[in-house]
Write a protein that holds these residues in place. Sequence first.
Motif, PDB file in Angstrom:
ATOM      1  N   ARG A   1       0.892  -1.306  -0.065  1.00 53.77           N
ATOM      2  CA  ARG A   1      -0.232  -0.532   0.300  1.00 53.77           C
ATOM      3  C   ARG A   1       0.448   1.734   0.109  1.00 53.77           C
ATOM      4  O   ARG A   1       0.100   2.384  -0.657  1.00 53.77           O
ATOM      5  CB  ARG A   1      -0.860   0.113   1.259  1.00 53.77           C
ATOM      6  CG  ARG A   1      -1.788  -0.781   1.021  1.00 53.77           C
ATOM      7  CD  ARG A   1      -3.050  -0.883   1.950  1.00 53.77           C
ATOM      8  NE  ARG A   1      -3.661  -1.704   2.745  1.00 53.77           N
ATOM      9  CZ  ARG A   1      -4.225  -2.604   3.782  1.00 53.77           C
ATOM     10  NH1 ARG A   1      -2.426  -2.597   4.118  1.00 53.77           N
ATOM     11  NH2 ARG A   1      -4.840  -3.401   4.139  1.00 53.77           N
ATOM     12  N   LEU A   2       1.883   1.137   1.032  1.00 53.55           N
ATOM     13  CA  LEU A   2       2.920   2.573   0.497  1.00 53.55           C
ATOM     14  C   LEU A   2       3.054   2.745  -0.064  1.00 53.55           C
ATOM     15  O   LEU A   2       4.006   3.539  -0.698  1.00 53.55           O
ATOM     16  CB  LEU A   2       3.798   2.060   1.757  1.00 53.55           C
ATOM     17  CG  LEU A   2       3.615   2.472   3.316  1.00 53.55           C
ATOM     18  CD1 LEU A   2       4.586   1.717   4.665  1.00 53.55           C
ATOM     19  CD2 LEU A   2       2.286   3.177   3.710  1.00 53.55           C
ATOM     20  N   VAL A   3       4.121   1.908  -1.366  1.00 55.20           N
ATOM     21  CA  VAL A   3       4.678   2.112  -2.375  1.00 55.20           C
ATOM     22  C   VAL A   3       3.454   2.242  -3.212  1.00 55.20           C
ATOM     23  O   VAL A   3       3.909   3.150  -4.397  1.00 55.20           O
ATOM     24  CB  VAL A   3       5.176   0.524  -2.641  1.00 55.20           C
ATOM     25  CG1 VAL A   3       5.991   0.165  -4.910  1.00 55.20           C
ATOM     26  CG2 VAL A   3       6.328  -0.498  -2.241  1.00 55.20           C
ATOM     27  N   PHE A   4       2.344   1.834  -3.636  1.00 57.81           N
ATOM     28  CA  PHE A   4       1.150   2.482  -4.515  1.00 57.81           C
ATOM     29  C   PHE A   4       1.013   3.960  -3.954  1.00 57.81           C
ATOM     30  O   PHE A   4       0.845   5.030  -5.053  1.00 57.81           O
ATOM     31  CB  PHE A   4       0.349   1.300  -4.316  1.00 57.81           C
ATOM     32  CG  PHE A   4      -1.071   2.160  -5.094  1.00 57.81           C
ATOM     33  CD1 PHE A   4      -0.778   2.324  -6.256  1.00 57.81           C
ATOM     34  CD2 PHE A   4      -1.939   3.406  -4.707  1.00 57.81           C
ATOM     35  CE1 PHE A   4      -1.820   2.364  -6.965  1.00 57.81           C
ATOM     36  CE2 PHE A   4      -3.510   3.494  -5.356  1.00 57.81           C
ATOM     37  CZ  PHE A   4      -3.505   3.094  -6.835  1.00 57.81           C
ATOM     38  N   MET A   5       1.158   4.338  -2.807  1.00 55.00           N
ATOM     39  CA  MET A   5       0.661   5.849  -2.519  1.00 55.00           C
ATOM     40  C   MET A   5       1.873   6.281  -2.701  1.00 55.00           C
ATOM     41  O   MET A   5       2.030   7.655  -3.793  1.00 55.00           O
ATOM     42  CB  MET A   5       0.993   5.702  -1.253  1.00 55.00           C
ATOM     43  CG  MET A   5       0.636   7.010  -0.267  1.00 55.00           C
ATOM     44  SD  MET A   5       0.174   7.090   0.963  1.00 55.00           S
ATOM     45  CE  MET A   5      -0.578   5.926   1.674  1.00 55.00           C
ATOM     46  N   ALA A   6       3.499   6.135  -3.395  1.00 59.30           N
ATOM     47  CA  ALA A   6       4.679   6.362  -3.297  1.00 59.30           C
ATOM     48  C   ALA A   6       4.668   6.710  -4.799  1.00 59.30           C
ATOM     49  O   ALA A   6       4.475   7.778  -5.228  1.00 59.30           O
ATOM     50  CB  ALA A   6       5.835   5.781  -2.632  1.00 59.30           C
ATOM     51  N   PHE A   7       4.016   6.432  -5.268  1.00 54.42           N
ATOM     52  CA  PHE A   7       3.505   6.004  -6.946  1.00 54.42           C
ATOM     53  C   PHE A   7       2.174   7.088  -7.675  1.00 54.42           C
ATOM     54  O   PHE A   7       3.234   7.625  -7.871  1.00 54.42           O
ATOM     55  CB  PHE A   7       3.429   4.784  -7.446  1.00 54.42           C
ATOM     56  CG  PHE A   7       2.846   4.584  -9.251  1.00 54.42           C
ATOM     57  CD1 PHE A   7       4.215   4.463 -10.077  1.00 54.42           C
ATOM     58  CD2 PHE A   7       1.610   4.453  -9.759  1.00 54.42           C
ATOM     59  CE1 PHE A   7       3.806   4.561 -11.774  1.00 54.42           C
ATOM     60  CE2 PHE A   7       1.442   4.598 -11.288  1.00 54.42           C
ATOM     61  CZ  PHE A   7       2.872   4.504 -11.843  1.00 54.42           C
TER      62      PHE A   7
END
Length: 787
Positions: A718-724
Amino acid sequence: MFRNYLKIAWRNFIQHKWYSFLNIGGLAIGMACSILILLWVQSESSYDTFHDNADELYRLTSIASEDFKAAVSPAGMIEALPELIPEIEAGVRLSSPFKALFEADNQKFKEESAFYVDANFLDVFTFPLVKGDSKKALVQPDGILVTEDVAVKFFGTTNALGKTIKVDNNDVFTVTGILENIPTNSHLQFDILLPMSYNAKTNTDLINKVWDSFNFYGYFQFKKNTITSQEDLDAIIDRINQVYSSRNEFEITFNLQPLKDIHLHSDLQIDVGGHGNIQYVNIFLIVAFIILIVACINYMNLATARSARRAKEVGLRKVIGAGRRQLVLQFLGESTIVSFVSLLLAIGLVYILLPSFNELAQKELTFQLGDPMVWIALLTIALITGVISGSYPALFLSKFRPVRVLKGRLKLSKSNLVFRNGLVVSQFVISVLLLVGTIVIYKQLNFIKDKNLGFDKSNLIYVPMEGEIWGKMEALRTALAENALTKDFSIMSDLPSNLLTGDFAIHWEGKDPNQQILFPNIRADEDFLDVFQMSLLNGRSFSKNSSENNDYIINETAVRIMGMDIESAIGKSLTFRGDKGTIIGVVKDFNFKPLQYAIEPLVLQHAKRGNLTVIKAAPNSTENTIAALEKIYGTLNPAYPLSYNFVDSNLDAQYKGEQQMGAIFNVFALLAIFISCMGLYGLSAFMAEQRFKEIGIRKVLGASALRLVNMLSQDFLRLVFMAFVLALPIAWYVMKQWLQGFAFHIELQWWMFLLAGLIVLIIALSTVSYQSLRASLANPIKSLRTE
């Protein structure tokens, strides 16, 4: 007290070796990368600062139009301005750099970096002589200056004063000075200097002291304190422009470029080669900062993730009287110790990696630990890194309440979790940005390499006209035409790859008399279009009839500017530089300058003579063609060794700076992502450890390993998706701005951003999944036996 802090830091290091390795390793790699980048930035920013009068030196540049700004000026104007403007203490002229054949001690050498310079060149610039008198070295027309390396190359020793050198198998010069080797941080790079007074014997610009022909580089030394502000500089520039406009009809404006700005702030045409780019310096400064921040974020994340382990220590210290200030100092001290240990490792890494980095950047950077300023900079970096990385953990750990901690009721607050997640998101925002940059730069460089320039650049060999060839052009034509390997050739004034010449003196039917447009031109023979395989849209090529020297072929852009169309342009009269002729053809637009520049109007003029011969070699016959050329030139021009190059190599050299920037950027982007993954690996390990009992219970209740891996990984994903999502608009804007520097460039496409996101996702998933899988496969008995 400090000794106690040091002892505790050492115990923590020994007890948690893997955690310490991740922290120290991440910081060391981050510091090493930053040090290497800062060495490169320092080198780029130091150009021309070694001159004694650097702050008073300016170069005269010219602006013919919004699209044509040049580094050259008229010879007569440069000579006259010191007399017309009293604030100028001295003016000095340099020719364009040239190649020549030098003969010394019965040996011949082809050198490519020589200049003609005025006699006061060494008074204005600080290029010291190791032998000779700088006041007299360039006074006599037959004097010559060589660098130490060239002196050793020519004579085997630097003790070469008074020795003679023959130039181009013609005039003999006497060595009047030996120069120290030119510093690498000089925008003027040369090995040999010849007096301008020698060039003045034959050069019409110098003989006539012209103000309307732009062929020389002009530098001025102003009197001390003449230019102390931008207003002073603008006032001097206005006076120079007034002087010029009073003597010439052309609307040319001039500018004064500070010497120290030339290397990084020069986007001018007809400039000396090897310049840098301030945009790239700024980019790499940001990259250095980003890499260091990524390493600091790792430390913060791992320290806060381990906070529960040190909670009782904090509680006990508070119970026995430790204040928050002391605890903050303790944790900051620990992070600073880690930072200084990392610095020592980083210094070792820099020494190991510097040769490879120099090869990548094509620099000669040195890391001088004997310089006190270097140590000040290194210790400052370590201190700042230690304080930044330890600041949040110190403030966070020091605020624990001892009663709660000692009762075992420690529960991390939501704000702590949000902050730590924010740090992870920040790391992966940076990773996405760097990956998007890597992809876009790679695609743009490939676009440059593969773009159809409007002509075929493959298998083209070019040979400059030298020595006896100037008087044997017809014999050269005959010899080339008779050999099957060299029969496809053309003789021309300039390569259609980085065209420098141009003129305002052009007239056509219906031209507005107030219109002033610079038209570049190439003088070429009848085989030019065929050799370069250019498309003729209408009309015909030049005829072999030698009487048709005033026939013209123009490009599509010229047709539009002249207010014509491709059909009606044929047969119209055209006068260029006083030669009246007829437009006989229209050639399809082709790129005759680097892709940073838009296509300009072009005039091709019929001529039998030129400065270059270009030969189209058949596929897979390049070596045989070169051998044939050596035989032909050896017969016609025996005193000169054959000098040749390839058109595609010439084109590639124009984008050397972009290629270097791309290579360096790619390396540091990968390292930044690697550092992020080190932190993520450690963080996922601690998260798995904290949920060890939960995992055991779930396994006992029947949860599969795949389900457990999914449970442990989904928070990170989820954090990676938010960063993207956060990185997308930033990446789009930054890369859009970079591409604007090219008149011809790729278009940003959705898949570039998606690919960067997928790569980051796969890397993050691989990093987290390893720890998650390891935890899910552990024996649940181990986690539940204390219950």
